[in-house]
Scaffold this motif. Structure first.
Motif, PDB file in Angstrom:
ATOM      1  N   CYS A  67       0.823  -1.215   0.000  1.00  0.00           N
ATOM      2  CA  CYS A  67       0.000   0.000   0.000  1.00  0.00           C
ATOM      3  C   CYS A  67       0.854   1.262   0.000  1.00  0.00           C
ATOM      4  O   CYS A  67       0.492   2.267  -0.615  1.00  0.00           O
ATOM      5  CB  CYS A  67      -0.917  -0.001   1.215  1.00  0.00           C
ATOM      6  SG  CYS A  67      -2.028  -1.414   1.238  1.00  0.00           S
ATOM      7  N   HIS A  72      -1.923   2.982  -2.278  1.00  0.00           N
ATOM      8  CA  HIS A  72      -3.316   2.572  -2.156  1.00  0.00           C
ATOM      9  C   HIS A  72      -4.122   3.781  -1.691  1.00  0.00           C
ATOM     10  O   HIS A  72      -3.936   4.284  -0.585  1.00  0.00           O
ATOM     11  CB  HIS A  72      -3.421   1.432  -1.145  1.00  0.00           C
ATOM     12  CG  HIS A  72      -4.772   0.831  -1.075  1.00  0.00           C
ATOM     13  ND1 HIS A  72      -5.162   0.007  -0.061  1.00  0.00           N
ATOM     14  CD2 HIS A  72      -5.830   0.923  -1.925  1.00  0.00           C
ATOM     15  CE1 HIS A  72      -6.407  -0.386  -0.263  1.00  0.00           C
ATOM     16  NE2 HIS A  72      -6.834   0.163  -1.388  1.00  0.00           N
ATOM     17  N   CYS A  75      -5.829   4.662   1.889  1.00  0.00           N
ATOM     18  CA  CYS A  75      -5.381   3.642   2.843  1.00  0.00           C
ATOM     19  C   CYS A  75      -4.434   4.267   3.862  1.00  0.00           C
ATOM     20  O   CYS A  75      -3.575   5.069   3.516  1.00  0.00           O
ATOM     21  CB  CYS A  75      -4.677   2.515   2.090  1.00  0.00           C
ATOM     22  SG  CYS A  75      -4.005   1.243   3.176  1.00  0.00           S
ATOM     23  N   TRP A 117      -4.267  -5.566  -2.560  1.00  0.00           N
ATOM     24  CA  TRP A 117      -3.499  -4.675  -1.703  1.00  0.00           C
ATOM     25  C   TRP A 117      -3.063  -5.403  -0.452  1.00  0.00           C
ATOM     26  O   TRP A 117      -3.795  -6.246   0.083  1.00  0.00           O
ATOM     27  CB  TRP A 117      -4.338  -3.439  -1.348  1.00  0.00           C
ATOM     28  CG  TRP A 117      -4.624  -2.582  -2.547  1.00  0.00           C
ATOM     29  CD1 TRP A 117      -5.782  -2.547  -3.271  1.00  0.00           C
ATOM     30  CD2 TRP A 117      -3.719  -1.680  -3.188  1.00  0.00           C
ATOM     31  NE1 TRP A 117      -5.636  -1.663  -4.318  1.00  0.00           N
ATOM     32  CE2 TRP A 117      -4.390  -1.113  -4.291  1.00  0.00           C
ATOM     33  CE3 TRP A 117      -2.396  -1.290  -2.928  1.00  0.00           C
ATOM     34  CZ2 TRP A 117      -3.786  -0.187  -5.140  1.00  0.00           C
ATOM     35  CZ3 TRP A 117      -1.803  -0.359  -3.764  1.00  0.00           C
ATOM     36  CH2 TRP A 117      -2.488   0.184  -4.855  1.00  0.00           C
ATOM     37  N   CYS A 119      -3.055  -4.439   2.528  1.00  0.00           N
ATOM     38  CA  CYS A 119      -3.988  -4.347   3.661  1.00  0.00           C
ATOM     39  C   CYS A 119      -5.133  -5.354   3.519  1.00  0.00           C
ATOM     40  O   CYS A 119      -5.722  -5.757   4.524  1.00  0.00           O
ATOM     41  CB  CYS A 119      -4.513  -2.922   3.815  1.00  0.00           C
ATOM     42  SG  CYS A 119      -5.493  -2.332   2.426  1.00  0.00           S
TER      43      CYS A 119
END
Ligand SMILES: [Zn+2]
Length: 139
Positions: A67, A72, A75, A117, A119
């Protein structure tokens, strides 16, 4: 590997956190895809951007993106270091341009391009249902 002109503790900390091939987020995605019965190859040479995971027959390319490095959007892992902002901003922009170019090139070859991603690998059940739908759509 990025050569750095200046080393600060902050930068060292961040660079040390650069994920290497086969580290956790990618491994988790591979495990999920295996459970879903998808066969794949890793770091596929000869495809734009060398996708982390790909299945040529099913025209699927998967990138497992950090990320921070790949920005991202929205994020909390996509922070921007306060020091050397210009350096980071340029670096991030270059990464995003490269990602977009690789995705476009893959799509032109008929590939479905999927970004997972980092996360998302922290919520495996949710990730698994997303990838299950995807594998089903590929048929
Ligand atoms: Zn994220």
């Amino acid at each position: 590997v990025t050569r750095l002109l200046v080393t600060t503790p902050e930068r060292r900390r961040i660079m040390a956190a650069v994920p290497q091939a086969g580290t956790t987020p990618e491994l988790l995605v591979r495990q999920v895809l295996s459970r879903l019965g998808l066969r794949y190859r890793l770091n596929v040479q000869g495809l734009p951007g060398r996708p982390d995971i790909a299945n040529r027959r099913r025209l699927l390319a998967v990138f497992v993106h950090g990320c921070f490095w790949h920005r991202h959007e929205g994020c909390q892992l996509a922070t921007t270091p306060k020091r050397n902002r210009q350096f980071w901003t340029k670096k991030f922009a270059a990464n995003c341009v490269r990602d977009a170019r690789n995705s476009a090139a893959l799509r032109r070859r008929g590939y479905s391009v999927v970004v997972v991603w980092e996360c998302e690998t922290r919520k495996l059940l949710k990730l698994e249902s997303r990838l299950r739908r995807l594998v089903q759509e590929l048929g």
